[in-house]
Scaffold this motif. Structure first.
Motif, PDB file in Angstrom:
ATOM      1  N   SER A  56    -121.296 -11.352  37.790  1.00 56.07           N
ATOM      2  CA  SER A  56    -121.448 -12.629  38.515  1.00 56.07           C
ATOM      3  C   SER A  56    -120.164 -13.046  39.236  1.00 56.07           C
ATOM      4  CB  SER A  56    -121.887 -13.732  37.548  1.00 56.07           C
ATOM      5  OG  SER A  56    -120.923 -13.890  36.504  1.00 56.07           O
ATOM      6  N   GLU A  57    -119.008 -12.775  38.612  1.00 54.47           N
ATOM      7  CA  GLU A  57    -117.735 -13.165  39.223  1.00 54.47           C
ATOM      8  C   GLU A  57    -117.456 -12.344  40.472  1.00 54.47           C
ATOM      9  OE1 GLU A  57    -114.669 -15.878  39.351  1.00 54.47           O
ATOM     10  OE2 GLU A  57    -116.286 -15.767  37.858  1.00 54.47           O
ATOM     11  N   LEU A  58    -117.763 -11.029  40.415  1.00 52.38           N
ATOM     12  CA  LEU A  58    -117.558 -10.173  41.581  1.00 52.38           C
ATOM     13  C   LEU A  58    -118.521 -10.520  42.708  1.00 52.38           C
ATOM     14  CD1 LEU A  58    -117.013  -6.655  39.907  1.00 52.38           C
ATOM     15  CD2 LEU A  58    -115.283  -8.231  40.787  1.00 52.38           C
ATOM     16  N   VAL A  59    -119.753 -10.874  42.335  1.00 57.57           N
ATOM     17  CA  VAL A  59    -120.725 -11.289  43.349  1.00 57.57           C
ATOM     18  C   VAL A  59    -120.266 -12.567  44.027  1.00 57.57           C
ATOM     19  CG1 VAL A  59    -123.089 -12.088  43.730  1.00 57.57           C
ATOM     20  CG2 VAL A  59    -122.665 -10.138  42.202  1.00 57.57           C
ATOM     21  N   LYS A  60    -119.813 -13.525  43.218  1.00 57.80           N
ATOM     22  CA  LYS A  60    -119.361 -14.813  43.762  1.00 57.80           C
ATOM     23  C   LYS A  60    -118.179 -14.650  44.702  1.00 57.80           C
ATOM     24  CE  LYS A  60    -117.045 -17.664  41.129  1.00 57.80           C
ATOM     25  NZ  LYS A  60    -116.715 -18.642  40.041  1.00 57.80           N
ATOM     26  N   ARG A  61    -117.307 -13.732  44.400  1.00 51.66           N
ATOM     27  CA  ARG A  61    -116.104 -13.522  45.218  1.00 51.66           C
ATOM     28  C   ARG A  61    -116.335 -12.506  46.341  1.00 51.66           C
ATOM     29  NH1 ARG A  61    -111.093 -14.929  42.726  1.00 51.66           N
ATOM     30  NH2 ARG A  61    -111.414 -16.071  40.770  1.00 51.66           N
ATOM     31  N   THR A  64    -118.286  -7.399  45.244  1.00 53.73           N
ATOM     32  CA  THR A  64    -119.347  -6.400  45.133  1.00 53.73           C
ATOM     33  C   THR A  64    -119.624  -5.744  46.482  1.00 53.73           C
ATOM     34  OG1 THR A  64    -120.394  -7.622  43.317  1.00 53.73           O
ATOM     35  CG2 THR A  64    -121.771  -6.053  44.519  1.00 53.73           C
ATOM     36  N   GLN A  65    -119.737  -6.556  47.511  1.00 54.51           N
ATOM     37  CA  GLN A  65    -120.024  -6.039  48.841  1.00 54.51           C
ATOM     38  C   GLN A  65    -118.877  -5.170  49.351  1.00 54.51           C
ATOM     39  OE1 GLN A  65    -122.906  -6.329  50.715  1.00 54.51           O
ATOM     40  NE2 GLN A  65    -121.839  -4.799  51.945  1.00 54.51           N
ATOM     41  N   LYS A  66    -117.650  -5.561  49.038  1.00 55.67           N
ATOM     42  CA  LYS A  66    -116.487  -4.808  49.500  1.00 55.67           C
ATOM     43  C   LYS A  66    -116.425  -3.425  48.844  1.00 55.67           C
ATOM     44  CE  LYS A  66    -113.763  -8.905  50.639  1.00 55.67           C
ATOM     45  NZ  LYS A  66    -112.583  -9.729  50.340  1.00 55.67           N
ATOM     46  N   ILE A  67    -116.800  -3.356  47.553  1.00 55.57           N
ATOM     47  CA  ILE A  67    -116.813  -2.046  46.886  1.00 55.57           C
ATOM     48  C   ILE A  67    -117.919  -1.172  47.474  1.00 55.57           C
ATOM     49  CG2 ILE A  67    -117.154  -0.856  44.680  1.00 55.57           C
ATOM     50  CD1 ILE A  67    -115.876  -3.253  43.290  1.00 55.57           C
ATOM     51  N   ASP A  68    -119.067  -1.795  47.762  1.00 58.42           N
ATOM     52  CA  ASP A  68    -120.147  -1.048  48.428  1.00 58.42           C
ATOM     53  C   ASP A  68    -119.680  -0.473  49.764  1.00 58.42           C
ATOM     54  OD1 ASP A  68    -122.037  -1.388  46.484  1.00 58.42           O
ATOM     55  OD2 ASP A  68    -122.975  -3.148  47.385  1.00 58.42           O
ATOM     56  N   ASP A  69    -118.871  -1.265  50.509  1.00 56.40           N
ATOM     57  CA  ASP A  69    -118.367  -0.788  51.801  1.00 56.40           C
ATOM     58  C   ASP A  69    -117.447   0.414  51.645  1.00 56.40           C
ATOM     59  OD1 ASP A  69    -119.767  -2.747  53.089  1.00 56.40           O
ATOM     60  OD2 ASP A  69    -118.065  -4.139  53.256  1.00 56.40           O
ATOM     61  N   VAL A  70    -116.723   0.493  50.520  1.00 55.44           N
ATOM     62  CA  VAL A  70    -115.865   1.659  50.265  1.00 55.44           C
ATOM     63  C   VAL A  70    -116.731   2.906  50.088  1.00 55.44           C
ATOM     64  CG1 VAL A  70    -114.219   2.703  48.662  1.00 55.44           C
ATOM     65  CG2 VAL A  70    -113.995   0.292  49.282  1.00 55.44           C
ATOM     66  N   PHE A  71    -117.844   2.742  49.339  1.00 51.28           N
ATOM     67  CA  PHE A  71    -118.785   3.858  49.210  1.00 51.28           C
ATOM     68  C   PHE A  71    -119.310   4.287  50.572  1.00 51.28           C
ATOM     69  CE2 PHE A  71    -119.545   2.817  44.623  1.00 51.28           C
ATOM     70  CZ  PHE A  71    -119.424   4.108  44.131  1.00 51.28           C
ATOM     71  N   LYS A  72    -119.679   3.326  51.390  1.00 51.11           N
ATOM     72  CA  LYS A  72    -120.327   3.612  52.664  1.00 51.11           C
ATOM     73  C   LYS A  72    -119.351   4.169  53.696  1.00 51.11           C
ATOM     74  CE  LYS A  72    -123.065   0.442  54.371  1.00 51.11           C
ATOM     75  NZ  LYS A  72    -123.520  -0.785  55.087  1.00 51.11           N
ATOM     76  N   ASN A  73    -118.180   3.514  53.844  1.00 52.24           N
ATOM     77  CA  ASN A  73    -117.248   3.852  54.923  1.00 52.24           C
ATOM     78  C   ASN A  73    -116.214   4.899  54.546  1.00 52.24           C
ATOM     79  OD1 ASN A  73    -118.505   1.875  56.541  1.00 52.24           O
ATOM     80  ND2 ASN A  73    -117.172   0.268  55.665  1.00 52.24           N
TER      81      ASN A  73
END
Length: 504
Positions: A56-61, A64-73
């Motif tokens: 929840s803390e990572l989602v709020k900040r 989570t999306q930024k780590i997903d972008d590392v996977f993607k990019n």
């Protein structure tokens, strides 16, 4: 295969001194190193089922999306102040983490590695530095405000008290009783002592803050000395001391800040007379043309200074013996200020002293450049009563200025509201004296600019004010003022500057 990949991460990261964790493509923790377990108290089995995607803390900040972008990019990312729900709660405070996130592909499987660097000590230290810096700025601001208020509130009334005390002493010295004369002398000496202490403390604060800016121009050093030594001759005579002054040449021109030089001379002469009980005071001004220097010596037969104390002589609030402060009044700032002034002007100040025999203070000043000397040799001509135009909204300074200059000038008074440039066209004035109060500062600047723009004869302008900050004074110089005299001032200072700006 998972065991092989795990072994790979173990070999790479187990010995690192900071926490490292690895997430797989589904978002679950795949590996943590020993430092992670030691610092955060988790084992890998305890984190079984933990996913950054559901934190929840990572989602709020939005981490989570930024780590997903590392996977993607497939690009490395640095996160400042990383926080997740595992670090919150409990007894320990959450650390300030700088986390580096980068992708790793092994055996056709995607992973992201998180390097967590604890920045807590650095962040806290930076915060302390910031607070200290802000506190220092606030203290400096408050000090500046205090000095400004002190200057404005004390300089003008002190100027009036000292000025009129001088005039009364001169005019009534033979007309009042001995008892009344004592009262008047005490009034004058007390006012003078207060003025000197306040002025020195304000000047020293300016110098130490690095805000004192020199206003260097060419002056006749002999004339400066003669104006300064007159009152000290009287003080020497009252103590039955011989006072002599010798000048190698009739005129010795130097490039200096007038107020600084007058302050140095007054400080040294005052000390010589104060610490001399019997004997003499000798002033000698010569030139050392090979070095393009004027050499000034002030010698006395006073109490002298011990060799052990000489190294501490120029420290602020410094006096050799505690008893000196009781026997001889003073705050110990005179020599500290004098040395700093002299060195700012490109000279030096040294002392030769023997305890119980006397002292000789020697200071040097740079000689004026050749091109300026011819201009300085032209002195003011006052045929009869030359006129000076004075602008004074408060009216406090007019009577004092009129009394100081009555022998050579007729002072015509106007308020700044009454003034218009046509006044300068209708009558001929030798100079303009403008007493500017802090409340009419901007209006004063406008008037100066208007005069310089419309007056074809370019009347010389002397500004009087209780303002002592150089950045404020420079505003008037840039607007067109020829000279600026800070209150309180002595008659000699005023006369010197009037003679200078009216020279033609």
């Amino acid at each position: 295969m998972e065991q092989t990949v795990y072994k790979y991460f173990e070999l790479c990261y187990d010995l690192l001194p900071f926490p490292v964790e690895v997430f797989n493509r589904k978002g679950f923790v795949f590996y943590i190193n020993n430092s992670f377990s030691k610092k955060w108290g988790y084992s890998l089995s305890e984190l079984n089922g933990y996913s950054y995607l559901s934190d929840s803390e990572l989602v709020k900040r939005n981490i989570t999306q930024k780590i997903d972008d590392v996977f993607k990019n497939k690009k490395t990312l640095i996160l400042k102040n990383y926080i997740d729900s595992r670090l919150l709660g409990g007894e320990r405070a959450a650390p300030f983490l700088k986390t580096t996130v980068f992708p790793v592909d092994i055996e056709n499987e995607e992973y992201v590695v998180l390097f967590h660097e604890d920045q807590t000590d650095i962040v806290l230290a930076e915060e302390e530095v910031r607070k200290a810096r802000d506190g220092s700025k606030e203290a400096e601001r408050l000090k500046g405000t205090f000095l400004n208020v002190l200057s404005h509130e004390l300089r003008t009334p002190l100027n009036i008290i000292l000025g009129y005390s001088t005039i009364i002493k001169e005019n009534l010295k033979d007309k009042i009783s001995s008892e009344d004369k004592i009262y008047l002398d005490n009034l004058y000496s007390g006012s003078e002592r207060l003025f000197k202490s306040i002025t020195q403390m304000l000047e020293f604060a300016q110098i130490e803050a690095g805000r004192y800016q020199l206003n260097v121009d060419s002056f006749d050093l002999v004339n400066i000395f003669k104006n300064c030594i007159e009152p000290f001759k009287k003080k020497a005579a009252e103590k039955r001391l011989d006072f002599t002054a010798r000048f190698e040449e009739e005129n010795i021109f130097v490039d200096v800040d007038l107020q600084c030089v007058e302050g140095v001379i007054n400080n040294l002469l005052d000390n010589s007379i104060k610490f001399t009980r019997q004997g003499y005071i000798d002033v000698e001004v010569t030139t050392f043309k090979e070095r393009e220097l004027a050499v000034c010596k002030i010698k006395d037969t006073g109490i002298g200074i011990s060799s052990e104390y000489l190294d501490h002589l120029y420290g602020p609030f410094s006096q050799e013996d505690l008893d000196i402060g009781r026997t001889f009044e003073g705050n110990g700032l005179g020599l500290a200020i004098s040395k700093r002034y002299i060195e700012k002007m490109g000279g030096s100040l040294i002392v030769d002293s023997i305890k119980g025999v006397g002292s000789t203070f020697t200071f040097t000043l740079p000689l004026a450049k050749i091109g300026r000397i011819d201009k300085l040799r032209r002195t003011a001509k006052t045929n009869g009563q030359s006129k000076i135009l004075m602008l004074d909204d408060s009216g406090d300074s007019y009577e004092l200025i009129r009394a100081f200059l009555k022998d050579n000038y007729d002072i015509n008074l106007y308020s700044s509201k009454e003034f218009n440039s046509g006044i300068l066209s209708n009558e001929k004035f030798s100079a303009l004296i403008f007493d500017v109060t802090i409340n009419h500062w901007d209006r004063g600047l406008e008037i100066i600019r208007e005069i310089k723009k419309t007056d074809n004869k370019k009347i010389p302008i002397l500004v009087l004010s209780s303002e002592f900050l150089q950045e404020k004074i420079q505003q008037f110089r840039k607007a067109g003022a020829d000279e600026f005299l800070v209150k309180p001032f002595a008659k000699g200072e005023l006369v010197t500057l009037i003679n200078k700006i009216t020279a033609h």
